[in-house]
Scaffold this motif. Structure first.
Motif, PDB file in Angstrom:
ATOM      1  N   GLU A 137       0.822  -1.207   0.000  1.00  0.00           N
ATOM      2  CA  GLU A 137       0.000   0.000   0.000  1.00  0.00           C
ATOM      3  C   GLU A 137       0.856   1.257   0.000  1.00  0.00           C
ATOM      4  O   GLU A 137       0.610   2.209  -0.759  1.00  0.00           O
ATOM      5  N   VAL A 138       1.896   1.281   0.859  1.00  0.00           N
ATOM      6  CA  VAL A 138       2.787   2.445   0.916  1.00  0.00           C
ATOM      7  C   VAL A 138       3.520   2.606  -0.410  1.00  0.00           C
ATOM      8  O   VAL A 138       3.663   3.734  -0.926  1.00  0.00           O
ATOM      9  N   ALA A 139       3.989   1.499  -0.976  1.00  0.00           N
ATOM     10  CA  ALA A 139       4.689   1.577  -2.262  1.00  0.00           C
ATOM     11  C   ALA A 139       3.774   2.131  -3.356  1.00  0.00           C
ATOM     12  O   ALA A 139       4.207   2.931  -4.196  1.00  0.00           O
ATOM     13  N   ARG A 140       2.510   1.729  -3.349  1.00  0.00           N
ATOM     14  CA  ARG A 140       1.569   2.208  -4.352  1.00  0.00           C
ATOM     15  C   ARG A 140       1.262   3.683  -4.148  1.00  0.00           C
ATOM     16  O   ARG A 140       1.235   4.459  -5.112  1.00  0.00           O
ATOM     17  N   GLN A 197       3.661  -4.081   9.420  1.00  0.00           N
ATOM     18  CA  GLN A 197       2.331  -4.667   9.300  1.00  0.00           C
ATOM     19  C   GLN A 197       1.280  -3.824  10.012  1.00  0.00           C
ATOM     20  O   GLN A 197       0.152  -3.689   9.536  1.00  0.00           O
ATOM     21  N   SER A 198       1.651  -3.239  11.159  1.00  0.00           N
ATOM     22  CA  SER A 198       0.707  -2.412  11.918  1.00  0.00           C
ATOM     23  C   SER A 198       0.715  -0.960  11.468  1.00  0.00           C
ATOM     24  O   SER A 198       0.080  -0.111  12.107  1.00  0.00           O
ATOM     25  N   GLN A 199       1.489  -0.649  10.421  1.00  0.00           N
ATOM     26  CA  GLN A 199       1.543   0.683   9.813  1.00  0.00           C
ATOM     27  C   GLN A 199       2.098   1.745  10.765  1.00  0.00           C
ATOM     28  O   GLN A 199       1.794   2.936  10.621  1.00  0.00           O
ATOM     29  N   LEU A 218       5.445  -7.750   0.927  1.00  0.00           N
ATOM     30  CA  LEU A 218       6.186  -6.488   0.910  1.00  0.00           C
ATOM     31  C   LEU A 218       6.793  -6.229  -0.465  1.00  0.00           C
ATOM     32  O   LEU A 218       7.061  -7.154  -1.233  1.00  0.00           O
ATOM     33  N   VAL A 219       7.016  -4.959  -0.745  1.00  0.00           N
ATOM     34  CA  VAL A 219       7.661  -4.543  -1.990  1.00  0.00           C
ATOM     35  C   VAL A 219       9.107  -4.202  -1.678  1.00  0.00           C
ATOM     36  O   VAL A 219       9.391  -3.298  -0.883  1.00  0.00           O
TER      37      VAL A 219
END
Length: 519
Positions: A137-140, A197-199, A218-219
């Motif tokens: 999600e962060v990578a996107r 995982q817990s952001q 993960l990316v």
């Protein structure tokens, strides 16, 4: 008859010669011993156990000194002879240990290692490099595919392992090469995946053979500037090991090329995702069982099949509980005992001479400010060993402050009239201290010893990072595996032991106060 006698004598002489050779060769063979080290992360634990069990298969006496902190600690242990070998990575040898440029000729590496009494060899068959990774999600959200893309996201919350934060081939050089604007914080590697995982964080450093990369989806950011060197897994060992333990070395050297990257990911997943013991994973590999899956992602997925984990109570009291308890008690008792023998005279000196007291208290107070792991690492080359001795020295130094301070305060609180009465009775200074001052100051001194003991119970867990044993072994493994049960199995007994000492000293203090009041 003469021929028979000669033949008999010859046979007897031969038998005696063979017996003598057996007596000489037998102890020499039995004398082969190997001490294997490992760093404090899952893969190193597993490889250390594989090497240890391989040496035992050759009949050698082999021990595994697990989780010896970071690279600096393990290398010092190797140079001082406290361990004979440990699994390492080519890039770390080049950049971190030898301070050589990436891709240095093998001859240059061997020459510098030879000057240290060390050697490198037995490539295991896989590479495990450093990389940076983010959740999908962060990578996107930030368009992250390469390390160069990090320049577009200066507000990313980056937390990286303590070692990577200061390594020659770690964050300092990486941030310069890519001109990164972020200022990362430090985090234990074992906790970083949970934080992702817990952001709680957006990005962290990873080892490329970690099982949780595929497990968490993960990316991994591509190293588009080719900053990181190759991290081929090898063995770093003392140069004399080959002659001291030739049979064990032959078995260890046979590991060359046997561990592919997929198999290593599988074994990491067996430890981190299934909760299998390092010894069981190593035994399975050496026995040729559990063939790896076809791809790294499939390897992690296959090994992640559910497996019952032990309950907290069985994790605490099972297995090595009594050995760890004995190690921990020994560390605490000896360290506090030495601190008492040193601290009470120093406190007496500080109480007797005000001009000297501030210096003594300042010095023992300064010792408290030295980070424990840094002090332990510094003591290894000074004492020429790892394990119990440097741990006891460090713990004794940390225990001094409350004992010295309370001794000085207790003696200074004795009323002046009581001191004068002792002089009037004709007591010498030594008699006055032993018969009057010390008994009256004893409740305060015991309170200082209590504080020192309770502090030492907690600090002694750090001693596991240099192979001194104790409950810290479980805490280190729990951190490496991100296994809360194992971590608590070390932390809870340590806290319980501190409470026991607290109660015991409370009773002793009351006894002394009651006796003092009655007098």
């Amino acid at each position: 008859m003469r021929a028979i006698a000669i033949a008999t004598a010859t046979a007897t002489a031969t038998a005696l010669a063979l017996a003598v050779v057996g007596l000489v060769a037998g102890p020499a063979q039995a004398a082969e011993s190997v001490s294997v080290g490992s760093k404090r992360f899952t893969e190193s634990y597993i490889l250390g156990e594989v090497i240890t069990q391989a040496a035992r298969q050759a009949g050698a006496t082999a021990e595994h000194r697990q989780g010896l902190g970071n690279t600096a600690v393990v290398v010092e242990a190797l140079k001082t002879g406290s361990i004979d070998l440990y699994p390492e990575y080519l890039g770390t040898v080049e950049r971190e240990i030898l301070k050589l440029p990436t891709g240095s000729p093998r001859a240059a590496i061997d020459e510098k290692l030879r000057a240290m009494g060390l050697a490198m060899g037995v490539p295991l068959g896989f590479a495990n490099g450093y990389a940076l990774a983010a959740s999908a999600e962060v990578a996107r959200q930030h368009g992250l595919t390469t390390l160069g893309d990090l320049r577009k996201a200066p507000d990313l919350r980056i937390a990286i392992s303590q070692e990577f934060l200061g390594r020659e081939d770690g964050w300092p050089g990486l941030s310069r090469r890519y001109q990164l604007p972020q200022r990362p914080t430090s985090i234990d590697h074992g906790l970083s995946y949970q934080a992702l995982q817990s952001q709680r964080i957006d990005l962290t450093d990873i080892y490329t053979t970690d099982a949780r990369i595929a497990d968490l989806g993960l990316v991994t950011l591509q190293d588009d500037a080719n900053y990181f060197p190759r991290y081929d897994a090898v063995l770093l060992y003392r140069a004399d090991l080959l002659t001291r333990a030739p049979q064990a070395w032959q078995k260890i050297a046979a590991l060359e090329g046997r561990i592919g990257v997929t198999r290593m990911i599988t074994m990491n997943a067996q430890a981190e995702l299934q909760g299998q013991a390092f010894s069981a994973i190593a035994a399975g590999f050496l026995a040729g069982s559990a063939p790896p899956a076809a791809t790294p992602a499939a390897a992690a997925s296959t090994a992640a099949s559910p497996q019952a984990r032990p309950s907290l109570s069985s994790a605490i009291f099972g297995g090595d509980f009594w050995r760890l308890t004995g190690d921990h008690l020994w560390l605490v008792a000896v360290s506090v005992g030495i601190a008492v023998l040193i601290g009470i005279p120093l406190g007496t000196l500080a109480a007797a001479h005000a001009w000297l007291g501030q210096g003594v208290l300042g010095l023992v107070g300064l010792l408290q400010t030295i980070p424990s792991l840094a002090l332990l690492a510094a003591l290894i080359p000074l004492l020429g060993r790892i394990g119990t001795v440097p741990a006891i020295v460090a713990l004794s130094l940390y225990a001094l402050l409350p004992i010295v301070r309370n001794t000085a305060v207790g003696l200074m609180q004795v009323p002046q009239g009581t001191r004068q009465a002792a002089v009037a009775l004709g007591m010498t200074p030594t008699q006055s201290w032993r018969l009057v001052l010390l008994p009256l100051a004893l409740p305060v001194i015991v309170a200082g010893i209590k504080t020192a003991t309770v502090m030492t119970v907690g600090t002694a867990t750090i001693a596991a990072f240099i192979g001194a044993g104790g409950y810290g072994e479980r805490i280190a493994q729990g951190l490496a595996l991100n296994d809360g049960t194992t971590l608590l199995a070390g932390a809870i007994p340590s806290a319980g032991l501190a409470i026991v000492f607290q109660v015991v000293f409370e009773v002793v203090e009351r006894v002394f106060r009651r006796q003092g009041g009655g007098a």
